[in-house]
Design an enzyme around this catalytic site. Structure first.
Site, PDB file in Angstrom:
ATOM      1  CE  LYS A  52      -3.056  -1.641  -0.688  1.00  9.82           C
ATOM      2  NZ  LYS A  52      -3.086  -2.519  -1.802  1.00  9.82           N
ATOM      3  N   GLY A  54       2.450   2.229  -3.112  1.00 12.88           N
ATOM      4  CA  GLY A  54       2.315   2.940  -4.248  1.00 12.88           C
ATOM      5  C   GLY A  54       3.181   1.817  -5.358  1.00 12.88           C
ATOM      6  CB  THR A  55       3.508  -1.765  -4.903  1.00 16.83           C
ATOM      7  OG1 THR A  55       3.253  -1.729  -3.604  1.00 16.83           O
ATOM      8  CG2 THR A  55       4.475  -2.858  -5.500  1.00 16.83           C
ATOM      9  CB  THR A  56      -0.210  -0.714  -8.434  1.00 17.39           C
ATOM     10  OG1 THR A  56      -0.686  -1.453  -7.174  1.00 17.39           O
ATOM     11  CG2 THR A  56      -1.164  -1.182  -9.632  1.00 17.39           C
ATOM     12  CG  HIS A 115       5.338  -6.318  -0.768  1.00 15.73           C
ATOM     13  ND1 HIS A 115       5.627  -4.990  -1.050  1.00 15.73           N
ATOM     14  CD2 HIS A 115       4.075  -6.990  -0.797  1.00 15.73           C
ATOM     15  CE1 HIS A 115       4.283  -4.850  -1.584  1.00 15.73           C
ATOM     16  NE2 HIS A 115       3.595  -5.873  -1.677  1.00 15.73           N
ATOM     17  NE  ARG A 137      -0.131   6.419   0.172  1.00 14.69           N
ATOM     18  CZ  ARG A 137      -1.339   6.127  -0.321  1.00 14.69           C
ATOM     19  NH1 ARG A 137      -1.290   4.997  -0.220  1.00 14.69           N
ATOM     20  NH2 ARG A 137      -2.170   7.137  -0.614  1.00 14.69           N
ATOM     21  CB  SER A 145      -3.904   2.588   1.678  1.00 16.28           C
ATOM     22  OG  SER A 145      -3.749   2.120   0.476  1.00 16.28           O
ATOM     23  NE  ARG A 269      -8.408   3.931  -0.251  1.00 15.66           N
ATOM     24  CZ  ARG A 269      -8.402   5.046   0.600  1.00 15.66           C
ATOM     25  NH1 ARG A 269      -9.729   5.345   0.954  1.00 15.66           N
ATOM     26  NH2 ARG A 269      -7.462   5.589   0.968  1.00 15.66           N
TER      27      ARG A 269
HETATM   28  P1  A3P Z   1      -5.046   4.539  -1.524  1.00 15.43           P
HETATM   29  O1  A3P Z   1      -5.460   3.453  -0.855  1.00 15.43           O
HETATM   30  O2  A3P Z   1      -4.594   5.781  -0.648  1.00 15.43           O
HETATM   31  O3  A3P Z   1      -5.932   5.153  -2.758  1.00 15.43           O
HETATM   32  P2  A3P Z   1       0.031  -0.536  -3.604  1.00 15.43           P
HETATM   33  O4  A3P Z   1       0.067  -0.313  -4.989  1.00 15.43           O
HETATM   34  O5  A3P Z   1       1.414  -0.437  -2.886  1.00 15.43           O
HETATM   35  O6  A3P Z   1      -0.803  -1.645  -3.165  1.00 15.43           O
HETATM   36  O7  A3P Z   1      -0.763   0.714  -3.324  1.00 15.43           O
HETATM   37  C1  A3P Z   1      -2.024   0.906  -3.242  1.00 15.43           C
HETATM   38  C2  A3P Z   1      -2.178   2.639  -3.173  1.00 15.43           C
HETATM   39  O8  A3P Z   1      -1.648   3.219  -4.173  1.00 15.43           O
HETATM   40  C3  A3P Z   1      -3.492   2.862  -2.964  1.00 15.43           C
HETATM   41  O9  A3P Z   1      -3.620   4.035  -2.258  1.00 15.43           O
HETATM   42  C4  A3P Z   1      -3.921   3.253  -4.586  1.00 15.43           C
HETATM   43  O10 A3P Z   1      -5.046   3.817  -4.673  1.00 15.43           O
HETATM   44  C5  A3P Z   1      -2.917   3.939  -4.909  1.00 15.43           C
HETATM   45  N1  A3P Z   1      -2.441   3.903  -6.242  1.00 15.43           N
HETATM   46  C6  A3P Z   1      -2.659   2.933  -7.308  1.00 15.43           C
HETATM   47  N2  A3P Z   1      -2.230   3.269  -8.499  1.00 15.43           N
HETATM   48  C7  A3P Z   1      -1.943   4.611  -8.231  1.00 15.43           C
HETATM   49  C8  A3P Z   1      -1.213   5.598  -9.248  1.00 15.43           C
HETATM   50  N3  A3P Z   1      -1.291   5.113 -10.799  1.00 15.43           N
HETATM   51  N4  A3P Z   1      -0.747   6.772  -9.109  1.00 15.43           N
HETATM   52  C9  A3P Z   1      -1.096   7.044  -7.545  1.00 15.43           C
HETATM   53  N5  A3P Z   1      -1.446   6.172  -6.801  1.00 15.43           N
HETATM   54  C10 A3P Z   1      -1.813   5.040  -7.175  1.00 15.43           C
END
Ligand code: A3P
Length: 304
Positions: A52, A54-56, A115, A137, A145, A269
Site C-alpha cells: 500500500k 504505491g507498488t502498483t 515487499h 509512503r 490504505s 482506491r
Molecule cells: P489509496 O488506498 O490511498 O488510494 P499498492 O500499489 O502498494 O498496493 O498501493 C495502493 C495505493 O496506491 C492505493 O492508495 C492506490 O489507490 C494507490 N495507487 C494505485 N495506482 C496509483 C497510481 N497510478 N498513481 C497513484 N497512486 C496509485
C-alpha cells in the site's frame, strides 16, 4: 515455526515474528529457506515497497520506462499496460518459486518487485550489481490504505475489521512485512550508505513532481531520458499512461482477479495524499507521530 511469536493476521491465517519482522507461514517455509539459491543478475531492477505504498504505480512507471523502445507509451497500438494489470507485468519475488528463479518475468532487464525487508533479500540481490528502487509512503496514509485493502480482502464470513483494531496492530508493528518503521529504516540506511545501489523515494514527493521522479529513476537504472525523448514529451506520455485516472479506469483493472486471487480493482482506491485526515482522530495521528519520532527520529528520515 511453532516457537515463534504469533499474531492473528489482518485477513486470514497467522503472522509469525522472525528476526523482528512479521511473515506468513508460507514466506517462512517456502521462500526464506531458498534465498541463497536465488541468482540475481547485475541487470535486474528490484522495486521494493511495503504493501500500500504505491507498488502498483511504481511497477507501471518502471515497466513503461524500461520498455519504451519496444512499446511506445503514446501509440494507439495496445500497450501492455492497457491490456494487463501492472502486477501481471512485474512479478513479486515472494510469489515465485524462487528456488528455480523468477519464472514469470516478461521483461529484459528483469523487473522484480518485493515487499521483503532488506535483511531478508536474497544474498545475491545484495551482492550483485543490480539496482533497488525503494518507494515509501507516509505511515498514516499507508495505514489507511492498508485498512481499506484489508477489508476488501476479507470474506463476508470474516466480516470487516475495525479501524481501531487495525490501528492497534499497526502501532505494535504487526502487519505483513512490518513493522513499518523497521522496513523503511533498513532501506533508508542502505540508500545513504550505497546511493548507487538503492534509490529511496517517497510517494508524496512522486505525486508532487512525478516528472522529475521519472527522470531520476530512469537515470538511476541506467536508461536516462534523452534530449530527443524530452523533445517529444516522453515523460508526460509515460506519466499519463501510468496515472491513477488512466489505469484505474481501464477495463482490465476494473474487473477480474490476479493469479494471487486479489481483485485487480482493489489496487486502485483514491491515490491521494492526506486521506488519513478523513479517518484518524487527532489522538491517533499524534500516536503515529510519536512512534515515528521515537523509531526514526535519529535517522534523518521524515514523512509528510
Ligand atoms: P489509496 O488506498 O490511498 O488510494 P499498492 O500499489 O502498494 O498496493 O498501493 C495502493 C495505493 O496506491 C492505493 O492508495 C492506490 O489507490 C494507490 N495507487 C494505485 N495506482 C496509483 C497510481 N497510478 N498513481 C497513484 N497512486 C496509485
Amino acid at each position: 515455526i511453532s516457537s515463534l511469536p504469533t499474531e492473528k493476521g489482518l485477513v486470514s491465517g497467522n503472522l509469525y515474528q522472525y528476526e523482528g519482522f512479521w511473515h506468513t507461514s508460507e514466506i517462512l517455509q517456502k521462500i526464506l529457506p531458498y534465498q541463497n539459491q536465488f541468482e540475481a543478475r547485475d541487470s535486474d531492477i528490484y522495486l521494493v515497497t511495503l504493501p500500500k505504498s504505491g507498488t502498483t504505480w511504481l511497477k507501471a512507471m518502471v515497466f513503461a520506462l524500461v520498455n519504451r523502445t519496444q512499446y511506445n507509451p503514446n501509440s494507439n497500438q495496445q500497450h501492455p499496460l492497457v491490456s494487463n494489470n501492472p502486477h501481471q507485468l512485474v512479478p513479486f519475488l515472494e510469489s515465485e518459486p524462487i528456488s528455480n528463479g523468477v519464472d514469470s518475468c516478461p521483461t529484459d532487464p528483469r523487473l522484480i518487485a518485493t515487499h521483503l525487508p532488506l535483511v531478508f533479500l536474497p544474498e545475491s540481490v545484495k551482492q550483485s550489481g543490480c539496482k533497488i528502487v525503494y518507494l515509501c509512503r507516509n505511515p498514516k496514509d499507508n495505514f489507511v490504505s492498508l485498512w481499506h485493502f484489508t477489508n476488501k480482502l476479507r470474506t463476508e464470513e470474516m466480516g470487516c475489521i475495525s479501524l481501531e483494531e487495525t490501528f492497534d496492530k499497526f502501532c505494535r508493528g504487526v502487519e505483513l512485512f512490518g513493522p513499518f518503521w523497521d522496513h523503511v529504516l533498513g532501506y533508508w540506511k542502505e540508500s545513504l550508505e550505497k546511493p548507487d545501489k538503492v534509490l529511496f523515494l517517497k510517494y508524496e514527493e512522486m505525486k508532487e513532481n512525478p516528472g522529475n521522479h521519472l527522470r531520476k529513476i530512469a537515470e538511476f537504472i541506467g536508461c536516462p531520458i534523452s534530449m530527443e525523448e524530452e523533445s517529444f514529451n516522453l515523460v508526460n506520455q509515460i506519466l499519463e499512461l501510468c496515472s491513477f485516472d488512466h489505469l484505474s479506469n481501464l477495463e482490465v483493472n476494473r474487473a477480474g482477479r490476479l493469479s494471487s486471487g486479489h481483485s485487480k480493482s482493489a489496487f486502485f482506491r483514491r491515490g491521494e495524499v492526506g486521506d488519513w485526515k478523513n479517518h484518524l482522530t487527532p489522538e491517533m495521528a499524534q500516536k503515529v507521530d510519536e512512534i515515528i519520532k521515537q523509531k526514526l527520529g535519529a535517522s534523518g528520515l521524515t514523512f509528510y
